[in-house]
Design a protein around this motif. Structure first.
Motif, mmCIF file in Angstrom:
data_model
loop_
_atom_site.group_PDB
_atom_site.id
_atom_site.type_symbol
_atom_site.label_atom_id
_atom_site.label_comp_id
_atom_site.label_asym_id
_atom_site.label_seq_id
_atom_site.Cartn_x
_atom_site.Cartn_y
_atom_site.Cartn_z
ATOM 1 N N GLN A 84 0.825 -1.210 0.000
ATOM 2 C CA GLN A 84 0.000 0.000 0.000
ATOM 3 C C GLN A 84 0.859 1.259 0.000
ATOM 4 O OE1 GLN A 84 -2.302 1.204 3.561
ATOM 5 N NE2 GLN A 84 -4.121 0.901 2.326
ATOM 6 N N VAL A 85 2.042 1.186 0.622
ATOM 7 C CA VAL A 85 2.951 2.333 0.617
ATOM 8 C C VAL A 85 3.495 2.570 -0.791
ATOM 9 C CG1 VAL A 85 5.172 3.185 1.448
ATOM 10 C CG2 VAL A 85 3.595 2.091 3.036
ATOM 11 N N LEU A 86 3.813 1.487 -1.502
ATOM 12 C CA LEU A 86 4.412 1.607 -2.827
ATOM 13 C C LEU A 86 3.391 1.954 -3.910
ATOM 14 C CD1 LEU A 86 6.801 -1.475 -2.633
ATOM 15 C CD2 LEU A 86 7.500 0.931 -2.709
ATOM 16 N N ALA A 87 2.146 1.553 -3.703
ATOM 17 C CA ALA A 87 1.130 1.701 -4.754
ATOM 18 C C ALA A 87 0.986 3.118 -5.301
ATOM 19 C CB ALA A 87 -0.215 1.184 -4.254
ATOM 20 N N PRO A 88 0.941 4.177 -4.448
ATOM 21 C CA PRO A 88 0.740 5.525 -4.993
ATOM 22 C C PRO A 88 1.850 6.001 -5.917
ATOM 23 C CG PRO A 88 0.284 5.476 -2.629
ATOM 24 C CD PRO A 88 0.928 4.181 -2.981
#
Length: 203
Positions: A84-88
């Motif tokens: 979730q941290v990497l997704a954006p």
């Protein structure tokens, strides 16, 4: 709108215009249309304001907390938090744009106190989030209780490296390699004991 929200909104607008903006008491109070005394009441220090603002930004970008989803085993939940941290960041051009912004904001300019303070605020919030995940897992018994600072730094280093890889040309699918790395990182964290509390050293 409540005074605290007006202050946070004003600070967020300043950061949106310039990530290294000096969030001084006078500047933020003037932007929010409140007195400096009122701002100090809600945020006694500049760091308190910065940390509250960064927490608000992260909550907006990452509104859900996968670590609390007990329908999944601890390993999958920690993996989902990291993803979730990497997704954006996106991949390819999106990732290059994101890293270009980070470079121009924190690396290229002169390392003034304002630049350093802006970066450290981001770093503290990132550390707080990862510490939260590991604390939840420790409370559930998936991790041994203790000082998880070493694993917090390890996971943040992995995330930083993977975010850079997303912006670089590679020989294979970034997401396949990324998944393998994340799995290895989570397996390492869940299989290691936390560092013992610091104590007096013997001569």
């Amino acid at each position: 709108m409540e005074t605290r929200e007006k202050i946070l909104q004003a600070a967020a607008e300043m950061i949106a215009e310039d990530m290294t903006a000096n969030l001084s008491v006078r500047a933020v109070a003037a932007r929010a249309g409140v007195s400096t005394g009122s701002l100090r009441f809600h945020f006694p220090t500049q760091r308190a304001l910065q940390d509250s603002l960064l927490a608000r930004i992260y909550e907006h970008l990452l509104p859900d907390d996968p670590i609390r989803d007990r329908t999944l085993p601890p390993r999958e939940r920690l993996l989902n938090c990291l993803r979730q941290v990497l997704a954006p960041l996106g991949t390819n051009e999106d990732a290059r744009t994101a890293w270009g912004t980070a470079y121009r904001t924190f690396i290229e300019p002169e390392q003034t106190e304002e630049v350093r303070a802006a970066y450290l605020a981001h770093e503290r919030e990132a550390e707080r989030r990862v510490q939260h995940w590991l604390t939840v897992l420790a409370e559930e018994g998936a991790l041994a209780p203790g000082d998880h600072t070493r694993n917090v730094r390890f996971l943040l280093t992995v995330l930083n490296g993977l975010s850079v890889e997303r912006a670089l040309p590679g020989r294979e699918s970034v997401l396949i390699a990324e998944t393998e790395t994340l799995n290895a990182a989570v397996d390492h964290v869940l299989s290691t004991d936390p560092a013992p509390p610091a104590g007096p050293t013997r001569p």
